[in-house]
Each structure stands twice: as C-alpha cells, then as structure tokens.
Scaffold this motif. Sequence first.
Motif, PDB file in Angstrom:
ATOM      1  N   TRP A  51       0.800  -1.222   0.000  1.00  0.00           N
ATOM      2  CA  TRP A  51       0.000   0.000   0.000  1.00  0.00           C
ATOM      3  C   TRP A  51       0.835   1.276   0.000  1.00  0.00           C
ATOM      4  N   GLN A  52       2.108   1.185   0.259  1.00  0.00           N
ATOM      5  CA  GLN A  52       3.007   2.330   0.299  1.00  0.00           C
ATOM      6  C   GLN A  52       2.536   3.394   1.291  1.00  0.00           C
ATOM      7  N   GLU A  53       1.962   2.935   2.412  1.00  0.00           N
ATOM      8  CA  GLU A  53       1.503   3.866   3.432  1.00  0.00           C
ATOM      9  C   GLU A  53       2.685   4.330   4.265  1.00  0.00           C
ATOM     10  N   ARG A  54       2.671   5.587   4.640  1.00  0.00           N
ATOM     11  CA  ARG A  54       3.740   6.132   5.467  1.00  0.00           C
ATOM     12  C   ARG A  54       3.443   5.999   6.948  1.00  0.00           C
ATOM     13  N   SER A  55       2.203   6.263   7.327  1.00  0.00           N
ATOM     14  CA  SER A  55       1.861   6.173   8.739  1.00  0.00           C
ATOM     15  C   SER A  55       0.356   6.042   8.902  1.00  0.00           C
ATOM     16  N   VAL A  56      -0.030   5.561  10.059  1.00  0.00           N
ATOM     17  CA  VAL A  56      -1.436   5.475  10.421  1.00  0.00           C
ATOM     18  C   VAL A  56      -1.587   6.238  11.719  1.00  0.00           C
ATOM     19  N   ARG A  57      -2.538   7.159  11.758  1.00  0.00           N
ATOM     20  CA  ARG A  57      -2.750   7.967  12.959  1.00  0.00           C
ATOM     21  C   ARG A  57      -4.199   7.868  13.399  1.00  0.00           C
ATOM     22  N   SER A  58      -4.392   7.776  14.672  1.00  0.00           N
ATOM     23  CA  SER A  58      -5.735   7.794  15.220  1.00  0.00           C
ATOM     24  C   SER A  58      -6.139   9.238  15.463  1.00  0.00           C
ATOM     25  N   THR A  75      -8.264  23.900  11.493  1.00  0.00           N
ATOM     26  CA  THR A  75      -8.345  22.581  10.870  1.00  0.00           C
ATOM     27  C   THR A  75      -8.077  22.724   9.376  1.00  0.00           C
ATOM     28  N   HIS A  76      -7.552  21.661   8.810  1.00  0.00           N
ATOM     29  CA  HIS A  76      -7.274  21.620   7.378  1.00  0.00           C
ATOM     30  C   HIS A  76      -7.927  20.368   6.811  1.00  0.00           C
ATOM     31  N   VAL A  77      -8.909  20.571   5.943  1.00  0.00           N
ATOM     32  CA  VAL A  77      -9.632  19.464   5.337  1.00  0.00           C
ATOM     33  C   VAL A  77      -9.653  19.680   3.835  1.00  0.00           C
ATOM     34  N   ARG A  78      -9.302  18.646   3.096  1.00  0.00           N
ATOM     35  CA  ARG A  78      -9.392  18.710   1.647  1.00  0.00           C
ATOM     36  C   ARG A  78     -10.458  17.719   1.209  1.00  0.00           C
ATOM     37  N   ARG A  79     -11.485  18.248   0.549  1.00  0.00           N
ATOM     38  CA  ARG A  79     -12.607  17.416   0.113  1.00  0.00           C
ATOM     39  C   ARG A  79     -12.361  16.901  -1.301  1.00  0.00           C
ATOM     40  N   ASN A 121       1.739  11.194  -2.325  1.00  0.00           N
ATOM     41  CA  ASN A 121       2.796  12.118  -2.721  1.00  0.00           C
ATOM     42  C   ASN A 121       2.930  13.326  -1.797  1.00  0.00           C
ATOM     43  N   GLY A 122       2.272  13.280  -0.633  1.00  0.00           N
ATOM     44  CA  GLY A 122       2.439  14.337   0.362  1.00  0.00           C
ATOM     45  C   GLY A 122       1.797  15.659  -0.003  1.00  0.00           C
ATOM     46  N   ARG A 123       0.758  15.624  -0.825  1.00  0.00           N
ATOM     47  CA  ARG A 123       0.102  16.861  -1.234  1.00  0.00           C
ATOM     48  C   ARG A 123      -1.128  17.205  -0.403  1.00  0.00           C
ATOM     49  N   VAL A 124      -1.342  16.485   0.690  1.00  0.00           N
ATOM     50  CA  VAL A 124      -2.492  16.757   1.560  1.00  0.00           C
ATOM     51  C   VAL A 124      -1.984  17.217   2.907  1.00  0.00           C
ATOM     52  N   GLU A 125      -2.446  18.380   3.350  1.00  0.00           N
ATOM     53  CA  GLU A 125      -2.149  18.872   4.691  1.00  0.00           C
ATOM     54  C   GLU A 125      -3.418  18.760   5.503  1.00  0.00           C
ATOM     55  N   ALA A 181      -6.575  16.515   6.712  1.00  0.00           N
ATOM     56  CA  ALA A 181      -7.346  15.318   6.405  1.00  0.00           C
ATOM     57  C   ALA A 181      -7.886  15.372   4.987  1.00  0.00           C
ATOM     58  N   ALA A 182      -7.862  14.239   4.322  1.00  0.00           N
ATOM     59  CA  ALA A 182      -8.503  14.093   3.019  1.00  0.00           C
ATOM     60  C   ALA A 182      -9.843  13.400   3.275  1.00  0.00           C
ATOM     61  N   VAL A 183     -10.914  13.965   2.724  1.00  0.00           N
ATOM     62  CA  VAL A 183     -12.252  13.437   2.990  1.00  0.00           C
ATOM     63  C   VAL A 183     -12.951  13.175   1.669  1.00  0.00           C
TER      64      VAL A 183
END
Length: 73
Positions: free
Chosen positions: A13-20, A43-47, A62-66, A68-70
């Motif tokens: 999956w090439q995941e970098r980290s999992v955060r709760s 808060t920073h949310v990208r829809r 690719n690190g383009r989300v600051e 949460a991505a929703v």
Amino acid sequence: MSDVPSFFYRLLWQERSVRSVANLTRQDARKFLAIAPAVPVQTHVRRYDLAEANTALADLRNGRVEGAAVLVP
C-alpha cells in the motif's frame, strides 16, 4: 494449500503512517472544547468527490495533503 509468501506491508500500500484521530475520552473532549476558542484551533480538510478517490490516494501518497482528506458522495 501452499504458504502465502511474506512481504512488507508497506510495499503493498506504500503507506507512510497510520494515525488515530479519535483517541480521547469524553472528559478529554470536554476540556479540549472548553479551551479551543482561546487557542485558536485551525483545521485543514481537503474534500474530494467520491469519483476522485484515486486522485485523493495519489495526493496522500505524494504528500500533497495537509490535514485530512475526505471523500464525499
């Protein structure tokens, strides 16, 4: 049946980290909400539309989300 060969999960999956984001008690939440207006909390949310799920995954990868991505329907 033959054994399933082992491999590193990150290669799949090439995941970098999992955060709760919900690791708190109700009392913790009450305390936080009481002081939040004084901080201020940002808060920073990208829809992403559900049809853009692949774009959302690529942006995360690719690190383009600051923040949460929703995905939204």
